[in-house]
Design a protein around this motif. Structure first.
Motif, mmCIF file in Angstrom:
data_model
loop_
_atom_site.group_PDB
_atom_site.id
_atom_site.type_symbol
_atom_site.label_atom_id
_atom_site.label_comp_id
_atom_site.label_asym_id
_atom_site.label_seq_id
_atom_site.Cartn_x
_atom_site.Cartn_y
_atom_site.Cartn_z
ATOM 1 N N TRP A 75 0.850 -1.198 0.000
ATOM 2 C CA TRP A 75 0.000 0.000 0.000
ATOM 3 C C TRP A 75 0.880 1.239 0.000
ATOM 4 C CZ3 TRP A 75 -0.971 3.174 4.636
ATOM 5 C CH2 TRP A 75 -1.987 4.141 4.452
ATOM 6 N N HIS A 210 2.414 -4.084 11.098
ATOM 7 C CA HIS A 210 1.281 -3.514 10.351
ATOM 8 C C HIS A 210 1.542 -3.717 8.859
ATOM 9 C CE1 HIS A 210 -2.136 -0.928 9.692
ATOM 10 N NE2 HIS A 210 -2.142 -0.456 10.927
ATOM 11 N N ASN A 212 0.462 -3.835 5.155
ATOM 12 C CA ASN A 212 -0.576 -3.097 4.433
ATOM 13 C C ASN A 212 -0.580 -3.465 2.954
ATOM 14 O OD1 ASN A 212 -1.154 -1.358 6.814
ATOM 15 N ND2 ASN A 212 0.942 -0.672 6.429
ATOM 16 N N ALA A 300 -7.104 0.502 1.671
ATOM 17 C CA ALA A 300 -6.038 -0.335 2.215
ATOM 18 C C ALA A 300 -6.622 -1.467 3.033
ATOM 19 C CB ALA A 300 -5.109 0.506 3.084
ATOM 20 N N GLY A 302 -5.078 -3.957 6.120
ATOM 21 C CA GLY A 302 -3.974 -4.265 7.001
ATOM 22 C C GLY A 302 -4.168 -5.605 7.681
ATOM 23 N N GLU A 304 -2.294 -7.612 10.700
ATOM 24 C CA GLU A 304 -1.395 -7.062 11.702
ATOM 25 C C GLU A 304 -1.160 -8.021 12.874
ATOM 26 O OE1 GLU A 304 -3.008 -3.225 12.834
ATOM 27 O OE2 GLU A 304 -4.104 -3.138 10.931
#
Length: 341
Positions: A75, A210, A212, A300, A302, A304
């Motif tokens: 991303w 994280h 993305n 986006a 994510g 995580e």
């Protein structure tokens, strides 16, 4: 199609054909010279299987980009890798949102989550009876010491290693050493982190990876894969489509590991024939957040994995700690798959 290019990297004739191996793989250090990110160091790598990645040396030594061939898998936000980054503590602890960008943004090293205020350790810092923890900590804004990078022909990998330190006088001193490796002809990146409390008192410790994903890997046809279980069906009920009035959704999942204690989760776009899987030890990273932000101009997803989710109770921060002079190790495997490339 195989995930590996059929090249024998131990072949003595290989050096005669490509003396520095750049015909097959390379990792090089650049400095950006224009735009919001001007001045920062970036490592750019590619290998013979078509995998490319970038490492933002001056932004936490994070994987700022991931690609397969010419297809971007991570991303990229409107912030355009700004440098120097804004202080995490700015804007009432939401300064993170001014910096947020890239395939991997590591959060921590002492805290992740929304901005919080909690009691400080006055035995360590008499000047701070209370502490402010900004959104997702500050490690993603720190400049790294570049310990090294290059091609290891004997082991058949390209690699890089960097160290970031989060510290303050009368405060905690936390250090993270990260090594990233990619086989010269393979499609699985390994990321090894060691977080060390370099101080002489216990320190709060939290870490969130994280990861993305953005367009074109993220699109209406994208599906979750691996150990997501029933959540994959819930994800499919709201296909990724950009809308200006869509608000973000964050799910906190508790997923069981396999018989070896590992958890593998990922996503795939069947229209592209490309997917990415994340695998790690679930005991080391027991928390898993999924961030869906389909707002137009953001768009986006994510995935995580993280340590225990920190929380504040009765004014005190509750979460994991690292003892004096002790360390915690984390390893993740990032596999890129394709049935076309």
């Amino acid at each position: 199609m195989t995930d590996f290019l059929p090249v024998d990297f131990s072949d003595a004739d290989l050096a005669a054909k490509t003396p520095d191996l750049r015909a097959l793989a390379e990792i090089r250090l650049f400095r950006l010279e224009d735009g919001p990110g001007r001045g920062q160091r970036v490592l750019i790598a590619r290998n013979a299987a078509g995998v490319g990645f970038e490492v933002a040396v001056d932004r936490g030594f994070d994987l700022s980009a991931l690609s397969l061939g010419q297809v971007q898998l991570g991303w990229h936000s409107p912030n355009q890798m700004r440098y120097p980054p804004q202080l995490s503590s700015s804007e009432n602890g939401f300064g993170f949102l001014r910096n947020f960008d890239g395939f991997l943004v590591t959060c921590g090293l002492d805290y992740y989550g929304p901005p919080r205020r909690a009691a400080g350790d006055t035995s360590v810092s008499p000047h701070r009876p209370e502490r402010d923890f900004p959104q997702h900590g500050e490690v993603s804004t720190l400049q790294a010491h570049l310990a090294g990078y290059g091609l290891d022909v004997e082991r058949g990998v390209l690699w890089c290693e960097g160290v970031v330190r989060q510290s303050g006088v009368f405060g905690d001193v936390l250090e993270r050493r990260r090594r990233i490796e990619l086989p010269l002809g393979g499609r699985t990146i390994t990321l090894d982190d060691r977080v060390t409390n370099c101080g002489f008192n216990p320190a709060p410790h939290a870490l969130l990876y994280h990861f993305n994903f953005g367009y074109p890997l993220l699109d209406a046809a994208t599906e979750l894969t691996g150990g997501f279980g029933d959540f994959a069906a819930r994800f499919a009920e709201l296909p990724p489509r950009p809308r200006s009035d869509t608000r973000e959704i964050v799910d906190h999942l508790e997923l069981p590991p396999d018989e070896n204690g590992n958890l593998g989760v990922g996503l795939r776009n069947p229209a592209l024939g490309i997917g990415v899987t994340l695998a790690y030890r679930q005991a080391a990273l027991p928390s898993l957040l999924v961030w869906r932000s389909y707002q137009s101009g953001v768009f986006a997803l994510g995935i995580e994995p993280g340590t225990t989710l920190p929380r504040v109770e009765n004014g005190r921060l509750i979460g994991d700690t690292l003892g004096p002079r002790s360390s915690a190790d984390y390893q993740l495997a990032i596999a890129v798959t394709s049935d076309r490339l």
